[in-house]
Design an enzyme around this catalytic site. Structure first.
Site, PDB file in Angstrom:
ATOM      1  N   CYS A  15      -1.869   5.722   2.484  1.00 45.82           N
ATOM      2  CA  CYS A  15      -2.256   5.526   3.878  1.00 45.82           C
ATOM      3  C   CYS A  15      -3.240   4.370   3.981  1.00 45.82           C
ATOM      4  O   CYS A  15      -3.784   3.905   2.979  1.00 45.82           O
ATOM      5  CB  CYS A  15      -2.893   6.786   4.455  1.00 45.82           C
ATOM      6  SG  CYS A  15      -1.812   8.243   4.418  1.00 45.82           S
ATOM      7  N   GLY A  51       1.529   2.447   5.340  1.00 44.24           N
ATOM      8  CA  GLY A  51       2.115   3.636   5.937  1.00 44.24           C
ATOM      9  C   GLY A  51       2.838   3.313   7.221  1.00 44.24           C
ATOM     10  O   GLY A  51       2.280   2.652   8.098  1.00 44.24           O
ATOM     11  N   ASN A  88      -7.200   8.704   3.088  1.00 46.26           N
ATOM     12  CA  ASN A  88      -6.185   8.125   2.211  1.00 46.26           C
ATOM     13  C   ASN A  88      -6.330   8.763   0.849  1.00 46.26           C
ATOM     14  O   ASN A  88      -7.398   8.706   0.239  1.00 46.26           O
ATOM     15  CB  ASN A  88      -6.379   6.612   2.105  1.00 46.26           C
ATOM     16  CG  ASN A  88      -5.451   5.981   1.084  1.00 46.26           C
ATOM     17  OD1 ASN A  88      -4.341   6.454   0.853  1.00 46.26           O
ATOM     18  ND2 ASN A  88      -5.895   4.905   0.452  1.00 46.26           N
ATOM     19  N   GLY A  89      -5.256   9.386   0.352  1.00 44.21           N
ATOM     20  CA  GLY A  89      -5.301  10.014  -0.958  1.00 44.21           C
ATOM     21  C   GLY A  89      -4.662  11.387  -0.921  1.00 44.21           C
ATOM     22  O   GLY A  89      -3.828  11.687  -0.062  1.00 44.21           O
ATOM     23  N   TYR A 132       1.891  -2.627  -6.467  1.00 47.72           N
ATOM     24  CA  TYR A 132       2.815  -2.482  -5.337  1.00 47.72           C
ATOM     25  C   TYR A 132       2.146  -2.374  -3.972  1.00 47.72           C
ATOM     26  O   TYR A 132       2.532  -3.061  -3.030  1.00 47.72           O
ATOM     27  CB  TYR A 132       3.684  -1.237  -5.573  1.00 47.72           C
ATOM     28  CG  TYR A 132       4.616  -0.884  -4.434  1.00 47.72           C
ATOM     29  CD1 TYR A 132       5.803  -1.581  -4.237  1.00 47.72           C
ATOM     30  CD2 TYR A 132       4.312   0.145  -3.545  1.00 47.72           C
ATOM     31  CE1 TYR A 132       6.665  -1.251  -3.191  1.00 47.72           C
ATOM     32  CE2 TYR A 132       5.163   0.482  -2.499  1.00 47.72           C
ATOM     33  CZ  TYR A 132       6.334  -0.220  -2.337  1.00 47.72           C
ATOM     34  OH  TYR A 132       7.172   0.094  -1.305  1.00 47.72           O
ATOM     35  N   THR A 157       7.030  -7.689  -2.733  1.00 52.14           N
ATOM     36  CA  THR A 157       5.873  -7.527  -3.613  1.00 52.14           C
ATOM     37  C   THR A 157       6.034  -8.176  -4.964  1.00 52.14           C
ATOM     38  O   THR A 157       5.036  -8.470  -5.625  1.00 52.14           O
ATOM     39  CB  THR A 157       5.567  -6.021  -3.824  1.00 52.14           C
ATOM     40  OG1 THR A 157       6.681  -5.259  -3.409  1.00 52.14           O
ATOM     41  CG2 THR A 157       4.333  -5.606  -3.099  1.00 52.14           C
ATOM     42  N   ASP A 216      11.439  -7.034 -10.119  1.00 50.70           N
ATOM     43  CA  ASP A 216      10.858  -6.153  -9.116  1.00 50.70           C
ATOM     44  C   ASP A 216       9.489  -5.706  -9.600  1.00 50.70           C
ATOM     45  O   ASP A 216       9.160  -5.841 -10.781  1.00 50.70           O
ATOM     46  CB  ASP A 216      11.749  -4.938  -8.867  1.00 50.70           C
ATOM     47  CG  ASP A 216      11.579  -4.377  -7.464  1.00 50.70           C
ATOM     48  OD1 ASP A 216      10.654  -4.810  -6.749  1.00 50.70           O
ATOM     49  OD2 ASP A 216      12.383  -3.508  -7.071  1.00 50.70           O
ATOM     50  N   ASP A 217       8.680  -5.179  -8.674  1.00 52.83           N
ATOM     51  CA  ASP A 217       7.337  -4.749  -9.069  1.00 52.83           C
ATOM     52  C   ASP A 217       7.376  -3.510  -9.945  1.00 52.83           C
ATOM     53  O   ASP A 217       6.550  -3.333 -10.833  1.00 52.83           O
ATOM     54  CB  ASP A 217       6.474  -4.489  -7.825  1.00 52.83           C
ATOM     55  CG  ASP A 217       7.156  -3.573  -6.826  1.00 52.83           C
ATOM     56  OD1 ASP A 217       7.242  -2.364  -7.093  1.00 52.83           O
ATOM     57  OD2 ASP A 217       7.607  -4.070  -5.785  1.00 52.83           O
TER      58      ASP A 217
END
Length: 507
Positions: free
Chosen positions: A2, A28, A101-102, A257, A303, A365-366
């Site tokens: 988030c 998000g 966030n988390g 990412y 990314t 790709d990442d």
């Protein structure tokens, strides 16, 4: 994952909060919310959807006040119901709103204790609501009618003692100020900034530095693990270390990412870290595949571009953009169901056939999580005429679930779990697969800030830095959050969404 933001301003903050959330939109896309405070009254707007779709002019006009917090969400804990959009609100004590966030790893136990011992009701499955009620209870326990910064910091210290897991938090205590704090491991990022105005200093807290600089603030610093910052109603800023034994182990996947490349997190440039990832990946290719026949390096947007560019430079191979991206399709990694993720890949990317025809292509790709995206993209490259299709991941193999707020919960859905590198290569249909070494990934990030001794690398090595995760926990997590569980949740959600809430004067 988030994005959060909080602003203590000298003038209306609604537009600044909106602008900050658009900058953090990559963190998000499920829901967005803003709450502001004016003369002791709260004004809240939150709903499922992108920032631009949630907030219209009529909503912005109602979000009055010089203090406010905001949130963008995708679902990890709980469902994607709009009832779980943030910020959350509890009326006692003072009236507190919170955005998080988390992920709390002991949320179930805390929710039980909140009901049995603290007599508090939890209305959703969100651990953020649990965290809010813990903070509210600890503030109430101070017994102060007019809490000072020390009362607030004492409450945060008790939050740290009760809560385990990852959490970066912004909260607003109605009429008293804005609070931000970070878990004792600093797993999730939180940074603050300031700017001088004619009326005095304004402050901002946000998940990433780019949300601060884009609004014209100056970045001051990242919050330390376990630290809290409080800006009171008079605009004075206070800070204090509130954890007993903080240990700095930020999530390394932020650099792989999640974060924007123009962000600086814990004094590490995300862009520079990704350049070093590409450099070290190229060094591995030279060591283990010296006689490679790669004609062109093509990134999977967006990314991986930085890592792919440096990889191509190091190998002295052409770098080309081979895929055009439809920017109106969300990130497939965040999509809630496997069928939706698979369908969206070809809607999101379209190959430029001239860059593939008759060439040996190295796609970069990442990372590789479920394998859905890379398998589809490899087939797209073959359909576009590629001779051979190799695949490189700027991160090591993702083998273990994440419990700290990233949507990688089910071992069975991780393509590398229990499989060899060759088996993954065969499953995604590549001619060769190259993973980054974990030591190289850590070195690429740590070079930006040698003071960080370790990172949370649990998705790669299965070592959970909070020390409270066992197989029983992971099995329960898988049962509750795999794709099958999400489908059941989707069927149970009537889709009606939440009402538009104005906490001061109704709807």
């Amino acid at each position: 994952m988030c994005g959060i933001v909080g602003i203590a301003g000298k003038s209306s903050v609604n537009q600044s909060l909106y602008d900050a959330l658009t900058v953090l939109q990559h963190r998000g896309q499920d829901a967005a919310g803003i709450v502001t405070c004016h003369n002791g009254r709260l004004f809240l707007r939150k709903e499922n959807g992108m920032v631009r779709d949630v907030f219209h002019t009529r909503h912005m006009l109602r979000l009055i006040g010089n203090f406010g917090i905001g949130h963008v969400r995708y679902p990890t804990a709980g469902s994607s119901s709009s009832a779980e959009a943030q910020p959350f609100y509890v009326n006692s004590p003072y009236g507190i709103t919170l955005a998080h966030n988390g992920n709390l790893t002991n949320a179930h136990d805390i929710a039980r204790d909140l009901f049995r011992e603290d007599l508090r009701h939890i209305n959703t499955d969100s651990d953020s609501e649990v965290l809010l009620n813990v903070l509210a209870h600890e503030l109430q326990e101070t017994g102060q009618h007019n809490p000072t910064e020390n009362d607030v910091f004492d409450a945060v210290a008790n939050v740290h003692r009760r809560c385990k897991g990852a959490y970066a938090v912004v909260a607003m205590i109605t009429g008293y100020g804005i609070l931000g704090f970070r878990d004792p491991h600093g797993i999730r990022p939180l940074v603050y900034g300031e700017r001088e105005t004619a009326d005095g200093m304004e402050y901002i807290l946000a998940s990433e530095s780019v949300a601060i600089t884009s609004l014209g603030y100056r970045v001051v610093r990242d919050l330390a693990p376990g630290e809290a910052v409080f800006i009171n109603a008079q605009g004075q800023l206070f800070s204090r270390q509130c954890a007993d034994n903080p240990v700095h182990t930020p999530c390394i996947f932020e650099y792989v990412y999640f974060a924007r490349p123009d962000s600086i997190m814990d004094n590490i440039s995300v862009y520079k870290a990704r350049l070093r990832m590409g450099e070290r990946l190229a060094q591995k290719i030279v060591r283990e595949w010296g006689e490679h026949d790669i004609d062109v390096v093509i990134p999977i947007p967006d990314t991986s571009r930085t890592s792919a560019l440096e990889l191509a430079n190091q190998l002295n191979v052409k770098y080309r953009e081979g895929f055009m991206k439809n920017r109106y399709i969300g990130r497939t990694f965040i999509m809630p169901g496997q069928s939706q993720r698979k369908k969206s890949v070809r809607q999101k990317l379209n190959p430029i056939e001239l860059e593939f025809q008759g060439k040996n292509v190295l796609l970069v790709d990442d990372s590789i999580v479920r394998g859905t995206t890379c398998k589809e993209i490899i087939q797209m490259a073959r359909d576009a005429g590629a001779n051979k299709v190799y695949f490189a991941s700027a991160a090591p193999a993702v083998k273990y679930p994440n419990v700290y707020g990233i949507d990688m919960p089910a071992k069975s859905e991780l393509i590398a779990h229990g499989r060899t590198e060759q088996e993954v290569c065969d499953l995604i249909g590549a001619d060769r697969l190259v993973y980054q070494n974990l030591d190289d990934l850590i070195a690429a990030a740590r070079e930006g800030n040698p003071d960080i001794q370790d990172f949370d690398c649990s998705v790669f090595n299965g070592e959970y830095v909070t020390g409270d995760i066992d197989e029983a926990y992971l099995d329960a997590l898988q049962a509750s959050r795999n794709d099958a569980a999400k489908k059941r949740e989707d069927k149970g959600d009537d889709g009606s969404g939440s009402t538009i809430v104005d906490l001061s004067n109704g709807n």
